[in-house]
Design a protein around this motif. Structure first.
Motif, PDB file in Angstrom:
ATOM      1  N   TRP A  36      37.496  36.068  52.585  1.00  0.00           N
ATOM      2  CA  TRP A  36      36.336  37.492  51.925  1.00  0.00           C
ATOM      3  C   TRP A  36      38.166  38.088  51.472  1.00  0.00           C
ATOM      4  O   TRP A  36      37.984  38.869  50.699  1.00  0.00           O
ATOM      5  N   LEU A  40      39.390  39.357  47.315  1.00  0.00           N
ATOM      6  CA  LEU A  40      39.767  40.774  47.126  1.00  0.00           C
ATOM      7  C   LEU A  40      41.152  41.144  46.459  1.00  0.00           C
ATOM      8  O   LEU A  40      41.096  41.420  46.148  1.00  0.00           O
ATOM      9  N   VAL A  81      45.836  46.141  47.011  1.00  0.00           N
ATOM     10  CA  VAL A  81      44.542  46.349  47.726  1.00  0.00           C
ATOM     11  C   VAL A  81      44.382  47.864  48.407  1.00  0.00           C
ATOM     12  O   VAL A  81      44.880  46.997  49.947  1.00  0.00           O
TER      13      VAL A  81
END
Length: 107
Positions: A36, A40, A81
């Motif tokens: 995951w 990102l 991020v």
């Protein structure tokens, strides 16, 4: 073997089994979390698998989840991020459920 000894042995075996499943579920969750996070971070394919392995390995540094959180938050920050501790921990909780379901399906 007496009834007490049999019960004690049964409880010990169940405890051992439960701990093994907990370990597997946590490792699976960390792999899913790594995949995951890789997405990102813009990491895909084989590199995402390799990154996920680094997340799994990070969990062996200290007891608990903080080492995984620290690694991911540092990586997110390094790559710009935007991620909150709350969002990351929520994702960890959701992926633990997924990991448990996957492991149960395999048994």
């Amino acid at each position: 073997m007496t009834g007490f000894d049999e019960r004690q042995s049964s409880f010990e075996n169940k405890f051992k089994h439960d701990k093994e499943l907990e370990f597997k579920a946590t490792a699976r969750r960390n792999k899913l979390l790594g995949l995951w996070a890789a997405n990102l971070l813009g990491i895909h394919g084989a590199e995402a698998e390799t990154y996920a392995k680094t997340v799994v390995k990070a969990d062996f540094e200290k007891p608990g989840d903080q080492d995984v959180v620290d690694k991911l938050m540092a990586d997110f920050k390094q790559h710009g991020v935007d991620m909150s501790d709350h969002r990351l921990r929520k994702q960890m909780t959701e992926l633990m459920g997924t990991a448990i379901e996957q492991i149960r399906a395999e048994i």
